[in-house]
Design an enzyme around this catalytic site. Structure first.
Site, PDB file in Angstrom:
ATOM      1  N   HIS A 162      77.020  54.665  18.821  1.00 11.81           N
ATOM      2  CA  HIS A 162      76.344  54.941  17.545  1.00 11.81           C
ATOM      3  C   HIS A 162      77.428  55.249  16.524  1.00 11.81           C
ATOM      4  O   HIS A 162      78.171  56.217  16.659  1.00 11.81           O
ATOM      5  CB  HIS A 162      75.369  56.109  17.674  1.00 11.81           C
ATOM      6  CG  HIS A 162      74.562  56.323  16.434  1.00 11.81           C
ATOM      7  ND1 HIS A 162      73.320  55.752  16.237  1.00 11.81           N
ATOM      8  CD2 HIS A 162      74.831  57.037  15.305  1.00 11.81           C
ATOM      9  CE1 HIS A 162      72.852  56.095  15.057  1.00 11.81           C
ATOM     10  NE2 HIS A 162      73.743  56.880  14.472  1.00 11.81           N
ATOM     11  N   CYS A 163      77.495  54.418  15.492  1.00 12.51           N
ATOM     12  CA  CYS A 163      78.589  54.516  14.520  1.00 12.51           C
ATOM     13  C   CYS A 163      78.128  55.292  13.287  1.00 12.51           C
ATOM     14  O   CYS A 163      77.230  54.841  12.567  1.00 12.51           O
ATOM     15  CB  CYS A 163      79.053  53.120  14.125  1.00 12.51           C
ATOM     16  SG  CYS A 163      80.449  53.140  12.957  1.00 12.51           S
TER      17      CYS A 163
END
Length: 302
Positions: free
Chosen positions: A104-105
């Site tokens: 998850h960026c």
């Protein structure tokens, strides 16, 4: 004029890939992986342990699932109420299961997975080229700044700041882009580097690697004209992946009669055979696979 044209090309591709990475919704497992109402009730009634695993094994018998938990159990998400496909993980931020989840960026406020991993790679590549181009075109003025070759105005401090910002971003982006290029070459995700996938017979950190060329095509597709454009061209459906493993999963591939099991529904989306023997053109050039016995499959090279 050449510098202006090159600048706007890099800028357009950078913004395009960044936009696609942000606004492409992560793909979730298809309905085949969700438990039916009766299976959910059975799972809730049964105490934790082998009895629950028996319910999950029945639900996953026709699904192309070949990875397990560390204890050898079927991977199940008790929040989404589904059997996890291979390489699928539950994101605590998005609160949903993401196909081939990488991470998850926070920079794009989105999960990077099967649906947008190509866009994320292009975003890193074009942002790196964009920063390198700015640093290269600003270098001559940066040198003049230190040799007192620029007019004594406030603009020269803008030149210094621009060069330092572009150079620092280039260094950080080059390391991140190089790391993800290595991941693509090995057909791994960031999560799989920290915890190798566990198959029915053993843990294999390179279980999904098919060789550099096929690994690259799995992310970017077969048509090279789309490789550099932020358009979706990845191969597969995100739910099943070819493997390089030879050993066959006995739970998935054999029946008491000794022959490969087939789904009762002839229109089922997934093959009943291990994926290495399916119609994936990444593994074989033949258009179809023929029915063989389970004993012959054990000696077949993937």
């Amino acid at each position: 004029v050449v510098c202006l044209v090159a600048y706007h090309i890099f800028f357009m591709l950078f913004v395009w890939s960044y936009w696609k990475t942000i606004f492409t919704l992560p793909m979730n497992p298809s309905k085949e992986f969700h438990l039916s109402y009766s299976d959910k009730e059975s799972l809730e009634r049964e105490p934790r342990g082998e009895s629950q695993q028996e319910v999950l094994r029945r639900a996953a018998k026709d699904l192309p699932i070949y990875t397990r938990t560390m204890s050898g159990a079927i991977r199940y998400c008790d929040r989404c109420h589904l059997v996890k496909p291979d390489r699928c993980h539950h994101c605590s931020v998005c609160d949903k299961c993401i196909l081939k989840m990488d991470h998850h960026c926070p920079w794009v406020n989105n999960c990077v997975g099967f649906s947008n991993y190509k866009f994320f790679l292009l975003f890193l590549a074009y942002s790196l080229l964009y920063c390198l181009f700015i640093a290269a075109t600003d270098l001559q003025y940066f040198i003049k700044f230190w040799t007192n070759g620029l007019p004594d105005t406030q603009a020269k401090f803008h030149i210094m700041f621009l060069f330092f910002a572009a150079a620092m971003f280039s260094v950080s982006l080059s390391s991140l882009f190089g790391y993800h290029c290595w991941l693509v070459s090995k057909n791994k995700s960031t999560l799989e580097v920290f915890r190798a996938p566990i198959f029915r017979h053993r843990t294999d950190k390179n279980g999904f690697s098919l060789g550099f060329s096929k690994n690259l095509r799995q992310v970017f597709g077969d048509e090279k004209k789309y490789w550099l454009l932020p358009v979706f061209s990845s191969l597969g459906d995100g739910c099943s992946f070819p493997t390089c493993l030879v050993n066959q999963d006995p739970e998935q591939a054999s029946t008491p009669g000794g022959h490969n099991s087939t789904s009762k529904n002839e229109n089922h989306l997934f093959p009943a055979k291990p994926l290495r023997d399916s119609q994936s053109h990444l593994l074989t050039d033949t258009p179809s696979w023929s029915e063989t016995s389970a004993k012959a499959e054990k000696g077949k090279v993937g």
